[in-house]
Scaffold this motif. Structure first.
Motif, short mmCIF file in Angstrom:
data_model
loop_
_atom_site.label_atom_id
_atom_site.label_comp_id
_atom_site.label_asym_id
_atom_site.label_seq_id
_atom_site.Cartn_x
_atom_site.Cartn_y
_atom_site.Cartn_z
N ASP A 36 47.82 39.64 51.79
CA ASP A 36 47.60 38.83 50.59
C ASP A 36 46.16 38.38 50.54
OD1 ASP A 36 50.17 38.55 49.18
OD2 ASP A 36 50.84 37.75 51.11
N VAL A 37 45.71 38.05 49.32
CA VAL A 37 44.33 37.63 49.10
C VAL A 37 44.32 36.39 48.21
CG1 VAL A 37 43.33 39.94 49.38
CG2 VAL A 37 44.10 39.20 47.13
N TYR A 38 43.20 35.68 48.26
CA TYR A 38 43.04 34.55 47.35
C TYR A 38 41.57 34.38 46.98
CZ TYR A 38 41.40 31.71 51.29
OH TYR A 38 40.69 31.23 52.37
N ILE A 39 41.37 33.81 45.81
CA ILE A 39 40.06 33.37 45.33
C ILE A 39 40.23 31.89 45.00
CG2 ILE A 39 38.27 33.61 43.57
CD1 ILE A 39 39.29 36.44 43.05
N ASP A 45 39.44 22.48 43.49
CA ASP A 45 40.68 22.53 44.27
C ASP A 45 41.76 23.35 43.56
OD1 ASP A 45 42.19 22.04 46.52
OD2 ASP A 45 43.09 20.24 45.68
N ARG A 46 41.35 24.58 43.14
CA ARG A 46 42.27 25.50 42.47
C ARG A 46 42.08 26.89 43.06
NH1 ARG A 46 40.66 26.24 37.21
NH2 ARG A 46 42.61 27.30 36.86
N PRO A 119 41.08 29.46 33.46
CA PRO A 119 40.62 30.40 34.49
C PRO A 119 39.69 29.70 35.48
CG PRO A 119 39.47 30.80 32.43
CD PRO A 119 40.51 29.75 32.15
N LEU A 120 39.51 30.32 36.63
CA LEU A 120 38.48 29.87 37.56
C LEU A 120 37.15 30.32 36.98
CD1 LEU A 120 40.01 30.90 41.01
CD2 LEU A 120 40.16 28.69 39.86
#
Length: 165
Positions: A36-39, A45-46, A119-120
């Motif tokens: 798994d990945v994340y940005i 804090d999102r 969105p980020l």
């Protein structure tokens, strides 16, 4: 502040008989190193993250570097008001990360996030730097775990194509 990260899956381990020195592009991008990945935007804090366990993390890092470069094709760079779009699709599903650059900012949204969630948003040059750092850090981790991977010419080419900024 941008934080890019990953975790490798225990449900989809890499085959023990794999010769990482000779693994081809398809194997490296689609068959190996699943997880798994994340940005994350640490200031807000999102985060956008996957929780499927089967995302090829090297392919994600590689594709993210490609997309950041694709978003920089306008010769006016940060002065450009023209919106440039790109997307990263996940091979095993219809889910996508959507990228939109305008001026010097990149908005990142995901199909699986609620529509009312914004969105980020990151500075393009900071996203380029973080994406390349993530790629190199990931490759360093993977070569520590898998004998011969650091001798693979595809990995050499990838590191040369996207040097640290």
């Amino acid at each position: 502040m941008i934080d890019l990260g990953y975790s490798l899956s225990r449900r989809f381990p890499d085959p023990p008989q794999m010769d990482y020195r000779t693994a081809d592009v398809h194997a490296l991008r689609h068959d190996l190193f699943c997880g798994d990945v994340y940005i994350a935007d640490t200031k807000a804090d999102r985060e956008l993250s996957t929780s499927w366990g089967w995302v090829p993390v090297l392919d994600f890092a590689w594709a993210l570097c490609d997309i950041v470069e694709q978003l920089d094709r306008d010769p006016r760079g940060n002065r450009s008001a023209r919106t440039i779009h790109a997307e990263l699709d996940f091979t095993e599903s219809s889910d996508r990360l959507l990228f939109e650059r305008r001026f010097g900012w990149v908005d990142i949204d995901a199909d699986w996030m609620p529509a009312d969630e914004p969105p980020l948003s990151f500075n393009h040059s900071a996203l380029r730097r973080e994406a390349r750092d993530f790629l190199h850090d990931l490759i360093a981790d993977l070569t520590d775990m898998h004998d011969g991977l650091d001798d693979n010419p595809v990995i050499w080419d990838l590191q040369a194509r996207f040097p640290r900024v």
